[in-house]
Design an enzyme around this catalytic site. Structure first.
Site, mmCIF file in Angstrom:
data_model
loop_
_atom_site.group_PDB
_atom_site.id
_atom_site.type_symbol
_atom_site.label_atom_id
_atom_site.label_comp_id
_atom_site.label_asym_id
_atom_site.label_seq_id
_atom_site.Cartn_x
_atom_site.Cartn_y
_atom_site.Cartn_z
ATOM 1 N N PRO A 62 0.811 -1.220 0.000
ATOM 2 C CA PRO A 62 0.000 0.000 0.000
ATOM 3 C C PRO A 62 0.842 1.266 0.000
ATOM 4 O O PRO A 62 1.958 1.289 0.510
ATOM 5 C CB PRO A 62 -0.803 -0.116 1.299
ATOM 6 C CG PRO A 62 -0.784 -1.565 1.645
ATOM 7 C CD PRO A 62 0.533 -2.070 1.163
ATOM 8 N N CYS A 63 0.269 2.329 -0.543
ATOM 9 C CA CYS A 63 0.905 3.649 -0.514
ATOM 10 C C CYS A 63 0.495 4.336 0.778
ATOM 11 O O CYS A 63 -0.664 4.655 0.970
ATOM 12 C CB CYS A 63 0.472 4.477 -1.720
ATOM 13 S SG CYS A 63 1.267 6.092 -1.825
ATOM 14 N N GLN A 64 1.456 4.523 1.677
ATOM 15 C CA GLN A 64 1.175 5.127 2.976
ATOM 16 C C GLN A 64 2.182 6.245 3.251
ATOM 17 O O GLN A 64 2.891 6.684 2.350
ATOM 18 C CB GLN A 64 1.242 4.036 4.061
ATOM 19 C CG GLN A 64 0.183 2.958 3.883
ATOM 20 C CD GLN A 64 0.439 1.739 4.731
ATOM 21 O OE1 GLN A 64 1.455 1.086 4.619
ATOM 22 N NE2 GLN A 64 -0.504 1.428 5.606
#
Length: 430
Positions: free
Chosen positions: A95-97
């Site tokens: 995921p892009c966090q």
């Protein structure tokens, strides 16, 4: 088949990377699972964990399709690295966090970022493995290259410098699957990394970075590109450790520093804007539609059509927020229904369910307007029909899976190119 390439699949979802690398029942995704595929890739361990759900539906689907041998359904952050088998290739769509780095821990081998950020689970494996994987193949949303808004590109710079410190060369490419003939407009950034000591690493060191990006590289072979040679590539060095980069990278810059294609060698970044070059066949939304098999619950009642038209139409109106403040709201219109003579729009996780929505796909058929079926959503991601079908898994959940998935054909093409670079065979036959 040549030497086996051992693969660990993280954040496995319902198995998109596995389908692209191994095929399904010996068949190739790019052929609609009709042509034979002999692949050296072998998944030796996989992990899928969804922290927000009690029932692990994605993991259950994965096990139903591939078996539970060597499959882990536990929080990857809690998995002991010693329990993960040695492997040649590590893959996953993380995921892009927020990747900001806060502290250095005395008892760690490296620098640790925010807890719960899944990039650091990858970093932990690479740091603690005595025998590091030779190759990495990762996927993320393309906004990773410009995140966060206050320090455009900082998150990606942290990842690059992390891998640089671990001994990897990294190349990346933003790929829209539809640009290369696939049925869905889904744009993602794909990242490949090569460990020092591998033949590809040595070849890159001897190559011109721009020539590798445009002509010689793994991505260049899988997804040919063109560019204006008059454009000067952006070149810069990643300065400092990842804590310093977290605090200082592009701090005053309003624009991102990473283009859609690039490579990082020993901390030196070379990046250039490219355009896809493809002269093959295209698959459109109309090509994957089921004929006659879709049941009545996917059809839209006539009395609801106005709701769908409103949500998908252009708007310019006054609205009131929860505090009673009025404001002007406007948004552009969307094509309704979705055209059948073009690749589909990007599938989102909220694709399922009967309620009218601006973002769900709707097509017009001789029987009326309807939403897309789970099988059609699977086909848009180039999965086998009914891959996600399992007792206890709703159609809405199956749509959610496809909103989180990747286009399998992209993975297959990169896998074929990667095999050619490491002198292994992957053969697709009629």
């Amino acid at each position: 088949m040549k030497n086996e390439i051992k693969v660990v699949e993280l954040f496995a979802g319902v198995g998109g990377f596995r389908l692209g690398l191994e095929g399904w029942n010996g068949k190739s995704a790019s052929s609609g699972y009709k042509k034979k595929m002999s692949s050296p890739f072998k998944i030796v361990w996989s992990n899928q964990w969804e922290p927000s759900t009690k029932t692990q539906h994605a993991s259950l689907v994965y096990e139903n399709r591939f078996g539970n041998k060597h499959h882990s359904n536990e929080d990857i952050a809690q998995v002991e690295v010693a329990n993960i088998p040695d492997h040649d290739l590590l893959v996953g769509g993380f995921p892009c966090q927020d990747y900001s780095v806060a502290t250095t821990l005395k008892n760690s081998k490296g620098l640790i970022g925010k807890k719960g950020v899944l990039w650091w689970s990858i970093h932990k494996i690479l740091s603690e493995k005595e025998t590091k994987p030779k190759y990495l193949f990762l996927e993320n949303v393309d906004r990773l290259l410009i995140s966060p808004s206050g320090q455009r590109g900082r998150d990606f710079a942290i990842i690059l410098q992390s891998l640089n410190e671990l001994g990897y060369i990294v190349e990346w490419r933003v790929v829209n699957a539809a640009d290369y003939g696939m049925p869905q407009r889904r744009r993602r950034v794909f990242i490949l990394a090569y460990l020092k000591g591998t033949e590809i690493y040595d070849n890159i060191k001897e190559s011109n970075p721009i020539e590798w990006i445009l002509e010689e590289g793994t991505f260049a072979e899988a997804f040919p590109v063109q560019t204006e040679y008059s454009l000067v590539p952006n070149e810069f060095e990643l300065v400092g450790d990842i804590v310093s980069i977290s605090e200082n990278f592009n701090k005053k810059g309003s624009l991102g520093m990473f283009e859609n294609s690039g490579i990082m060698i020993d901390g030196l970044v070379t990046t250039i804007k490219t355009k896809p070059y493809y002269d093959g066949n295209f698959t459109f939304l109309g090509d994957i539609i089921q004929n006659g098999e879709v049941t009545s619950e996917f059809y839209i009642n006539n009395e609801d059509i106005d709701k769908w038209n409103y949500l998908k139409g252009a708007k310019k109106e006054m609205r009131k927020n929860a505090q009673g403040f009025e404001y002007h709201y406007s948004e552009g219109g969307m094509i309704f229904p979705d055209p059948l003579d073009k690749p589909s729009r990007t599938i989102i996780t909220g694709e399922g369910g009967k309620s009218p929505s601006r973002f769900k796909h709707v097509i017009q058929t001789p029987k009326g307007f309807r939403r897309l079926s789970p099988v059609e959503l699977e086909r848009l991601n180039m999965f086998p029909d009914n891959h996600t079908q399992l007792e206890g898994v709703s159609d809405t959940k199956r749509a959610f899976f496809m909103g989180n998935a990747l286009v399998v054909g992209v993975i297959e093409r990169v896998g074929i190119s990667l095999c050619s670079k490491i002198e292994n065979g992957i053969i697709v036959q009629s």
